[in-house]
Design an enzyme around this catalytic site. Structure first.
Site, PDB file in Angstrom:
ATOM      1  CD1 TRP A  63      -2.336  -2.126   1.699  1.00 39.56           C
ATOM      2  CD2 TRP A  63      -3.019  -1.097  -0.171  1.00 39.56           C
ATOM      3  NE1 TRP A  63      -3.373  -2.857   1.161  1.00 39.56           N
ATOM      4  CE2 TRP A  63      -3.807  -2.251   0.023  1.00 39.56           C
ATOM      5  CE3 TRP A  63      -3.257  -0.293  -1.282  1.00 39.56           C
ATOM      6  CZ2 TRP A  63      -4.832  -2.626  -0.854  1.00 39.56           C
ATOM      7  CZ3 TRP A  63      -4.272  -0.653  -2.160  1.00 39.56           C
ATOM      8  CH2 TRP A  63      -5.038  -1.803  -1.947  1.00 39.56           C
ATOM      9  CG  ASP A 117      -3.580   4.200   3.475  1.00 41.52           C
ATOM     10  OD1 ASP A 117      -4.668   4.078   4.087  1.00 41.52           O
ATOM     11  OD2 ASP A 117      -3.251   3.480   2.510  1.00 41.52           O
ATOM     12  CE  LYS A 175      -8.856  -2.901   3.448  1.00 38.41           C
ATOM     13  NZ  LYS A 175      -8.142  -2.062   2.510  1.00 38.41           N
TER      14      LYS A 175
HETATM   15  C1  LIG Z   1      -7.538  -1.608   1.478  1.00 36.52           C
HETATM   16  C2  LIG Z   1      -6.485  -0.580   1.538  1.00 36.52           C
HETATM   17  C3  LIG Z   1      -6.382   0.435   0.574  1.00 36.52           C
HETATM   18  C4  LIG Z   1      -7.298   0.511  -0.612  1.00 36.52           C
HETATM   19  O1  LIG Z   1      -8.515   0.991  -0.219  1.00 36.52           O
HETATM   20  P1  LIG Z   1      -9.711   1.304  -1.259  1.00 36.52           P
HETATM   21  O2  LIG Z   1     -10.723   1.913  -0.339  1.00 36.52           O
HETATM   22  O3  LIG Z   1     -10.129  -0.005  -1.837  1.00 36.52           O
HETATM   23  O4  LIG Z   1      -9.212   2.248  -2.263  1.00 36.52           O
HETATM   24  C5  LIG Z   1      -5.401   1.377   0.724  1.00 36.52           C
HETATM   25  N1  LIG Z   1      -4.550   1.344   1.764  1.00 36.52           N
HETATM   26  C6  LIG Z   1      -4.619   0.388   2.709  1.00 36.52           C
HETATM   27  C7  LIG Z   1      -3.637   0.395   3.844  1.00 36.52           C
HETATM   28  C8  LIG Z   1      -5.587  -0.604   2.623  1.00 36.52           C
HETATM   29  O5  LIG Z   1      -5.644  -1.557   3.563  1.00 36.52           O
END
Ligand SMILES: *Cc1c(COP(=O)(O)O)cnc(C)c1O
Length: 358
Positions: free
Chosen positions: A102, A171, A195
């Site tokens: 990521w 993020d 999540k």
């Molecule tokens: C799942 C995830 C993403 C992607 O998220 P989307 O909402 O599908 O764009 C980005 N960063 C992390 C750390 C993730 O776990």
């Protein structure tokens, strides 16, 4: 009721209380004669839900009035682009930590927009890890420093954050509100909801107002943070149903308590890591000091045994244990809503599987 133990990395398990509450409200929302999906987002019923989601997030994240909380669309993936589009101007450099899939995905998008420096690169390290906060190579005067608080695929998590001079951007898609949050070093955090916060379709962004003011003035309206700040995340039609569930999840989390949730998350993860470390049969894939409390990743002696493990667990109602296709192995995602008893069931199965195959 036959709920499975859903170890999926996302979309992930929601609290059953939340699903039940949503079910009770579904056809006729609080005597309105319609569902929350069918009503105007400008009406008072929806507005109360929307405002509560923002207020609950502000409270749970401990944010003062220096911050705005936005409810956007496009997932964390759109933030990968929106952040550099807004804050990485010509002649500037943004620092990025590449700690895994990521972190690397965010960095690639920033490179499309401007100049990027890699503050640390441990994407390919085995065992996987995140850098120590003191090990970053920072650019003086950087536009911002970007990191990924929890690498969902490899299972490595920051336990303490750096405090750079540059604005810190994170993020937090896979560990937001899994533990108490100290907003002090951060200028912007973001997380796709699917999540730890609710269903897919809504992305939470919390940013400092003074940071937001630095945004590019040449972007289309929808891509500017100021648009969403000025319109309370209702410039266009918001994902009303996703936000409604987010409201219920944040209400549930407030009632449970964030500190207590953190303790429970740490206990759940410790149960699994203790079992992994008990013998050489299972092998954790992250360095001990940065093992994730959310995504517990491990290997078995062979790929064949991993396939057998995943298949037998699935027959027993433990689903979603297959590691991400890019890394293989086993991954147990145990976000806030995942029950302690479910972790105990997996730990028991791990002992049994080892006894039969070790
Ligand atoms: C799942 C995830 C993403 C992607 O998220 P989307 O909402 O599908 O764009 C980005 N960063 C992390 C750390 C993730 O776990």
């Amino acid at each position: 009721m036959s709920r499975i133990l859903n170890f999926s990395a996302g979309p992930a398990m929601l609290p059953v209380e939340v699903l039940e509450a949503a079910k009770a409200d579904l056809v006729d929302y609080k005597g309105s004669g319609m569902s929350i999906m069918e009503m105007s987002h400008r009406g008072k019923e929806y507005e109360a839900v929307h405002d509560e989601a923002i207020a609950n997030l502000k409270e749970l994240l401990g944010l003062d009035d220096a911050f705005e909380v936005l409810l956007l669309q496009g997932g964390a993936s759109l933030q990968f682009g929106m952040i550099p589009m807004n804050f990485l101007g010509a002649g500037q450099t943004a620092d990025y930590v590449n700690s895994g899939s990521w972190g690397s995905a965010a960095l690639k998008q920033a490179r499309l927009i401007g100049t990027v420096a890699v503050a640390a690169d441990c994407e390919k390290d085995v065992p996987t890890r995140v850098p120590a906060p003191g090990d970053l190579k920072l650019t003086p005067g950087a536009a911002y420093l970007h990191l990924t608080s929890n690498e969902t695929i490899s299972g490595a998590q920051w336990k303490a954050f750096p405090s750079p001079n540059a604005p810190l951007v994170a993020d937090m898609s896979s560990d937001i509100l899994s533990r108490p949050f100290n907003a002090k070093p951060f200028s912007l955090i973001y997380a796709g909801a699917q999540k730890n916060l609710g269903p897919s379709g809504v992305t939470v962004v919390a940013l400092r107002k003074d940071f937001a003011e630095k945004e590019s003035k040449t972007l289309p309206t929808m891509l500017r943070y100021s648009t969403h700040i000025e319109n309370k995340s209702m410039y266009n039609t918001p994902p009303c149903f996703s936000i409604y569930i987010l409201t219920l999840v944040t209400r549930w989390l407030k009632a449970f308590g964030l500190e207590r949730m953190h303790q429970q998350n740490a206990e759940k993860a410790a149960l699994l890591y203790q079992r992994i470390d008990a013998t050489a049969f299972y092998r954790g894939t992250a360095r001990k000091e940065c093992r994730s409390d959310m995504n517990v990743t491990f290997r078995l002696p062979t790929v064949e045994l991993e396939d057998l493990f995943i298949a037998q667990a699935s027959k027993l109602g433990m689903k979603g244990l297959k590691g991400h296709r890019s890394v293989g192995g086993v991954r147990a995602s145990i976000y806030n809503a995942f029950p302690v008893a479910g972790v105990q069931t997996l730990v028991g199965f791990m002992a049994d599987f080892e006894a039969r195959n070790g």
